[in-house]
Design an enzyme around this catalytic site. Structure first.
Site, PDB file in Angstrom:
ATOM      1  N   HIS A 232     -28.402  75.679   5.912  1.00  0.00           N
ATOM      2  CA  HIS A 232     -29.650  75.135   5.390  1.00  0.00           C
ATOM      3  C   HIS A 232     -30.688  76.239   5.206  1.00  0.00           C
ATOM      4  CE1 HIS A 232     -27.904  71.251   6.528  1.00  0.00           C
ATOM      5  NE2 HIS A 232     -28.823  70.687   5.771  1.00  0.00           N
TER       6      HIS A 232
ATOM      7  N   PRO B  65     -29.040  60.681   7.660  1.00  0.00           N
ATOM      8  CA  PRO B  65     -29.031  62.136   7.849  1.00  0.00           C
ATOM      9  C   PRO B  65     -28.958  62.899   6.535  1.00  0.00           C
ATOM     10  CG  PRO B  65     -27.526  61.068   9.381  1.00  0.00           C
ATOM     11  CD  PRO B  65     -27.969  60.018   8.411  1.00  0.00           C
TER      12      PRO B  65
ATOM     13  N   LYS C 168     -35.903  74.844   7.982  1.00  0.00           N
ATOM     14  CA  LYS C 168     -35.391  73.713   8.763  1.00  0.00           C
ATOM     15  C   LYS C 168     -35.482  74.066  10.247  1.00  0.00           C
ATOM     16  CE  LYS C 168     -31.419  70.579   9.124  1.00  0.00           C
ATOM     17  NZ  LYS C 168     -32.279  69.380   8.985  1.00  0.00           N
TER      18      LYS C 168
END
Length: 267
Positions: free
Chosen positions: A154, A125, A158
């Site tokens: 993020h 991840p 994303k």
């Protein structure tokens, strides 16, 4: 020993950093790329950081049949990354997967396939070594601080939320923490989702903004104290040491592991 690598996702920002790393490592040899838009071109045609005429395929099966590879590195998106990883394992090519957003069922399917073919696979991840340590420290803390919330931040490109790092952190915390409902028993949301997602009583909050790369903090609360464990990646270069380690380690494995902590010497 030279490790021959096929890269999926060479046009992305992570792919660009991976190409730089692979071409600068003397025992890595990037031999092909998989990209859905540039079949028949070479890597130099789309990424001028690379001077070599490395072939690009839009069909993963053809690539794995024609190219002699030791490791497939997937930096694509969940929808196609899963299929590419399956094909690699079916061709007995070790896989390092940095794509997040796979379901538990997909991970289980890849795990079975890896064991059947005795072929290594690492799903990570997060490749930043600091982020891996952040997750491990959180597992340790959860034993003593069961009230916890996660804030992950993020970039706005994303597409999955929460991040794979947040999900992996929850998985590790659950190994140390008894499930519990946090907050006031009668709390309610005036705006739906204001308290974030809920996994096993752990609240998870996702931010998506331009200017961010990859950031996470885990906040533990107890009587008269808070413990915050935080990690920030300001550039995708931060992921390359972990990616390099994963490529080196996966060739000696015959099964799938989920999380880079399984190949770190942290005991």
């Amino acid at each position: 020993m030279t490790i021959n690598i096929v890269l999926g996702g060479p046009r992305g920002k992570m792919g660009t950093e991976a190409i730089k790393m692979m071409t600068n490592e003397p025992h890595f040899q990037l031999v092909a790329c998989i990209d859905r838009k540039n079949n028949g071109k070479t890597l130099h045609d789309i990424q001028h950081i690379c001077d070599e005429n490395i072939p690009i395929f839009d069909d993963a099966a053809s690539c794995f049949q024609e190219i002699k590879a030791d490791v497939y590195v997937d930096l694509t998106v969940p929808q196609i990354g899963f299929e590419y990883a399956k094909l690699a394992l079916e061709h007995h090519i070790c896989s390092v997967i940095g794509t997040s957003g796979f379901s538990e069922e997909q991970i289980d399917e890849l795990s079975i396939l890896a064991e059947q073919n005795k072929t290594g696979c690492i799903i990570a991840p997060n490749f930043a070594l600091g982020a891996v340590l952040m997750m491990l420290f959180s597992k340790m803390a959860a034993k003593y601080f069961p009230d916890v919330e996660i804030i992950e931040k993020h970039h706005d490109k994303k597409i999955d939320a929460p991040s794979g790092t947040a999900l992996k952190t929850i998985d590790l915390i659950k190994q140390s923490r008894t499930s519990k409902i946090q907050g006031h028993p009668d709390e309610y949301e005036i705006i739906e989702g204001a308290r974030g997602g809920d996994v096993d009583g752990i609240r998870v909050h996702s931010m998506r903004l331009p200017g961010l790369v990859a950031h996470q903090e885990i906040v533990f609360g107890s009587k008269s104290q808070l413990l915050t464990i935080k990690h920030d990646s300001f550039h995708r270069e931060s992921f390359m040491d972990g990616l390099k380690l994963a490529i080196e380690k996966v060739t000696h494995m015959q099964k799938l592991v989920y999380g880079l902590e399984h190949v770190l010497d942290v005991e």
